[in-house]
Design an enzyme around this catalytic site. Structure first.
Site, PDB file in Angstrom:
ATOM      1  N   GLU A  10      -6.713 -32.892 -85.400  1.00  5.27           N
ATOM      2  CA  GLU A  10      -5.927 -34.078 -85.047  1.00  5.27           C
ATOM      3  C   GLU A  10      -6.834 -35.300 -85.128  1.00  5.27           C
ATOM      4  OE1 GLU A  10      -5.589 -34.011 -80.342  1.00  5.27           O
ATOM      5  OE2 GLU A  10      -5.145 -32.021 -81.175  1.00  5.27           O
ATOM      6  N   ASP A  98      -1.253 -42.795 -80.364  1.00  2.00           N
ATOM      7  CA  ASP A  98      -2.026 -42.293 -79.227  1.00  2.00           C
ATOM      8  C   ASP A  98      -3.050 -43.351 -78.844  1.00  2.00           C
ATOM      9  OD1 ASP A  98      -3.119 -40.737 -77.270  1.00  2.00           O
ATOM     10  OD2 ASP A  98      -4.169 -39.373 -78.616  1.00  2.00           O
ATOM     11  N   GLU A 103      -1.995 -41.447 -84.957  1.00  2.00           N
ATOM     12  CA  GLU A 103      -2.663 -40.136 -85.001  1.00  2.00           C
ATOM     13  C   GLU A 103      -1.848 -39.163 -85.845  1.00  2.00           C
ATOM     14  OE1 GLU A 103      -3.574 -36.468 -81.946  1.00  2.00           O
ATOM     15  OE2 GLU A 103      -4.411 -38.433 -81.436  1.00  2.00           O
ATOM     16  N   SER A 105      -1.606 -35.260 -86.236  1.00  2.00           N
ATOM     17  CA  SER A 105      -1.968 -33.936 -85.736  1.00  2.00           C
ATOM     18  C   SER A 105      -1.471 -32.923 -86.745  1.00  2.00           C
ATOM     19  CB  SER A 105      -1.335 -33.681 -84.359  1.00  2.00           C
ATOM     20  OG  SER A 105      -1.922 -34.511 -83.384  1.00  2.00           O
ATOM     21  N   HIS A 159     -10.263 -34.555 -83.260  1.00  2.00           N
ATOM     22  CA  HIS A 159     -10.369 -33.364 -82.420  1.00  2.00           C
ATOM     23  C   HIS A 159     -10.004 -32.114 -83.217  1.00  2.00           C
ATOM     24  CE1 HIS A 159      -9.539 -36.044 -78.624  1.00  2.00           C
ATOM     25  NE2 HIS A 159     -10.657 -36.361 -79.253  1.00  2.00           N
ATOM     26  N   ASN A 161      -9.076 -27.937 -82.960  1.00  2.00           N
ATOM     27  CA  ASN A 161      -8.490 -26.978 -82.028  1.00  2.00           C
ATOM     28  C   ASN A 161      -8.606 -25.581 -82.612  1.00  2.00           C
ATOM     29  OD1 ASN A 161      -7.080 -28.869 -79.979  1.00  2.00           O
ATOM     30  ND2 ASN A 161      -6.449 -29.671 -81.959  1.00  2.00           N
ATOM     31  N   HIS A 245     -10.441 -27.016 -77.265  1.00  2.00           N
ATOM     32  CA  HIS A 245     -10.169 -28.386 -77.695  1.00  2.00           C
ATOM     33  C   HIS A 245     -11.520 -29.071 -77.914  1.00  2.00           C
ATOM     34  CE1 HIS A 245      -7.777 -31.953 -78.201  1.00  2.00           C
ATOM     35  NE2 HIS A 245      -8.319 -32.576 -77.169  1.00  2.00           N
TER      36      HIS A 245
END
Length: 505
Positions: A10, A98, A103, A105, A159, A161, A245
Site C-alpha cells: 500500500e 489517507d 493511496e 492499496s 507499507h 503486508n 504490517h
C-alpha cells in the site's frame, strides 16, 4: 514455506500543485481519487468501503488501545471523513485518501512478482487519475510522486503486508526481523538528497524513511514510528493468520528493488515461522544503526552486533542470505519453486556487487541509479549537496508521469532491468489476481456494480433488494480464486443468483 505467501503493498503518493504552495492537499487528493472513480464507474454506482471489521488499535502484544484521536493520527479516518474519496477497483485494489495523500492499496497476491505487478499498476492508476483530474473545470494540474518525504519534516508511507502463521511467537519476529530491516535498505532504499527529517543537513543517503524512525517496536505509524509495527489486524481468519504490517520500507520505482524487498522479506519470515535461525544477528541500538547505514552511501559503516561482531549493512544482509540459502536447500533441495530460486540468485548477485562496486547495480536499485544521476549534475554544474536543484532532481525521479519522471525515462531508454511487462501492468490496472480472494472481490465489482453495496479485504456485501444486506465473508485469502468461483461467477447473471448459489439455495 518459501518466498511465496499472501502479501500486498500500500503506497501513499506525494502531492504537488505547481504555483499553489498553500493548496489544501486533502482536497487535491480527493480530486484525484474521485476523478479516477467517476470515469471508471460506468454504472454511476460506487461501493463503499466496509470499516466494520477493522481494528487498527489492536496490538500484537496482547492489548488494544482506546479509540482516542490522540493515540495515533494514522488510525484510519471514518467514511464520513473521507467522503466519496474511497473507491474499490475492479482489480481488487482500494484507492482512497489517507491523511491528505492519495493511496493505492494493491490487492493481495501470492508471490513477490505479482506484488511488483499490482504495485506498478498502482503507479499507472495514479498517473491516469491525475490526468483525468485535469478535466474538472477550474482545476490546476496535480502532480503525484511515488516517494516518501516532502523534505520539510513530513513523511508518508509505503507499507508492506505479509500474512504469517498466528502460532509464530511475536518475540521471535521482533528478534530476527529487526536486524534484517535495519540493513535491508542497502538494496531497497529509494535514495534521498538531505539528511535529517527536514533534510537540512547536506548529503545523500540510501533511504527516504530511515530518519523518521524513533523506536524499535510499537503500534503507531506516524508518531514514534517503530521498526517493527505491532498492529494486529489480520483481515483474515485471526485464529490462523497474523498480518505483519511493515512500515519501514521506501516506495520503490525499481521493479527489481520491489521484487527483492518482498521476496527476501517473505523468505526471512518463512525461516522465522519454521524456527530455523540458530544465530542471533541482533544489533546494538537498531534505530541509530538504521540511520547510520542510510547516511553512508559508501556502504562502509560498521554496526555493532550484540555478540561483539561488527558488520556493514551489506555483510549483515549477506548473513541473512546465507541462512536463507541453507534453509531453502534443507527444505526443498532441487524442488525449490522457480521464483524462490530467482529471489535467492538476485539477492546474492546484488549483495556481491554492492560489496565491490555499488555503481554496478544502477540497473536494479533506485538509490544507486539516483546517485549516478545526481553525481552527473554535480560534476557538470559544480553543485554542492545543499543545492536546491539536486532536491528537484531527486523529486523528479519519482514523478509518475510516463513522459516526465526520471525513472520512467531511464526505463524508456533501456537503462533499468524490469520484472514485468507493460502489457501485464496495463491489464493489472483493471484485472484482479486470479489466485487470491481479490479475484472474487474484483469480479463482483465488475459484474454486479449496482448490487455491491460495500466491500473490504475480508467481505463483500450485496444489496439485492431483500430485507437485509447480504454479507459474503472472505476470511480465507486463498479462496474466492478463479479456480474456486470463476465458473460460478460466469454462470450467475445477477448478484441474487450468486448469493443464493453460495448459500446453497
Amino acid at each position: 514455506m518459501s518466498a511465496r505467501r499472501i502479501m500486498g503493498i500500500e503506497t501513499e503518493y506525494g502531492v504537488s500543485v505547481p504555483g499553489q504552495p498553500n493548496t489544501n492537499q486533502m482536497l487535491a487528493s480527493s480530486l484525484v481519487v474521485n476523478s479516477y472513480a467517476n470515469r471508471t464507474s460506468s454504472s454511476g454506482s460506487r461501493a463503499r468501503w466496509d470499516f466494520e471489521e477493522e481494528s487498527p488499535l489492536r496490538d500484537a502484544r496482547g492489548f488494544e488501545l482506546p479509540r482516542e484521536p490522540a493515540v495515533d493520527p494514522a488510525a484510519p479516518a471514518n467514511e464520513d471523513d473521507l467522503g466519496l474519496a474511497n473507491v474499490i477497483l475492479t482489480n481488487g485494489a482500494r484507492l482512497y485518501v489517507d491523511h491528505a495523500h492519495p493511496e493505492f492499496s494493491a490487492p493481495e497476491v501470492t508471490n513477490p512478482r505479482d506484488a511488483v505487478l499490482w504495485d506498478k499498476a498502482g503507479e499507472r492508476v495514479m498517473a491516469e487519475a491525475a490526468r483525468r483530474a485535469l478535466g474538472v473545470p477550474g482545476t490546476r494540474p496535480v502532480y503525484l510522486y511515488k516517494n516518501n518525504t516532502d523534505n520539510k519534516g513530513v513523511s508518508y508511507g509505503c507499507h508492506e503486508n505479509y500474512l504469517m502463521a498466528r502460532s509464530t511467537p511475536f518475540g521471535e519476529i521482533v528478534r530476527h526481523l529487526t536486524p534484517f530491516f535495519v540493513s535491508r535498505q542497502v538494496m531497497c532504499g529509494a535514495g534521498r538528497v538531505g539528511i535529517g527529517v527536514d533534510g537540512r543537513q547536506a548529503g545523500f543517503q540510501l533511504s527516504q524513511r530511515a530518519d523518521f524512525f524513533e523506536v524499535e517496536v510499537g503500534l503507531e505509524t506516524t508518531l514514534k514510528r517503530p521498526i517493527i509495527n505491532t498492529r494486529d489486524e489480520p483481515h483474515a481468519d485471526p485464529e490462523k493468520y497474523r498480518r505483519l504490517h511493515v512500515i519501514i520500507g521506501d516506495a520503490n520505482m525499481s521493479e527489481v528493488a520491489t521484487y527483492l524487498k518482498a521476496g527476501t522479506t517473505s523468505l526471512v519470515l518463512s525461516m522465522i515461522e519454521d524456527g530455523w535461525f540458530s544465530v542471533d544477528l541482533s544489533v546494538d541500538g537498531p534505530v541509530a544503526a538504521l540511520r547510520a547505514i542510510s547516511h553512508d552511501p559508501t556502504l562502509k559503516h560498521l554496526v555493532q552486533l550484540r555478540d561483539g561482531r561488527r558488520m556493514t549493512g551489506v555483510q549483515l544482509q549477506m548473513e541473512y542470505y546465507e541462512q536463507a540459502r541453507k534453509y531453502v536447500e534443507n527444505r526443498f533441495g532441487s524442488d525449490v519453486d522457480p521464483q524462490t530460486a530467482d529471489v535467492l540468485a538476485r539477492w546474492e548477485s546484488v549483495l556481491s556487487r554492492l560489496e565491490v562496486d555499488p555503481s554496478t547495480c544502477s540497473r536494479e536499485l533506485d538509490w544507486v541509479a539516483k546517485l549516478a544521476i545526481l553525481e552527473g549534475y554535480r560534476s557538470r554544474d559544480n553543485l554542492d549537496w545543499n543545492s536546491p536543484r539536486l532536491e528537484l532532481v531527486d523529486l523528479q525521479y519519482h514523478d509518475v508521469r510516463p513522459d516526465r519522471g526520471l525513472y520512467n525515462r531511464l526505463v524508456e531508454r533501456g537503462r533499468f532491468d524490469l520484472v514485468v511487462s507493460e502489457d501485464e501492468v496495463t491489464r493489472a490496472m483493471t484485472e484482479p489476481p486470479e489466485d487470491t480472494r481479490a479475484f472474487f472481490r474484483g469480479r463482483c465489482l465488475a459484474r454486479y456494480p449496482q448490487q455491491v453495496a460495500a466491500a473490504s479485504w475480508d467481505s463483500v456485501i450485496f444489496d439485492i433488494g431483500r430485507d437485509s444486506l447480504q454479507r459474503v465473508p472472505t476470511l480465507e485469502p486463498l479462496r474466492g480464486t478463479r479456480a474456486h468461483v470463476g465458473e460460478l461467477l460466469d454462470r450467475c447473471a445477477t448478484a441474487a443468483e450468486l448469493v443464493d448459489a453460495l448459500a446453497g439455495r
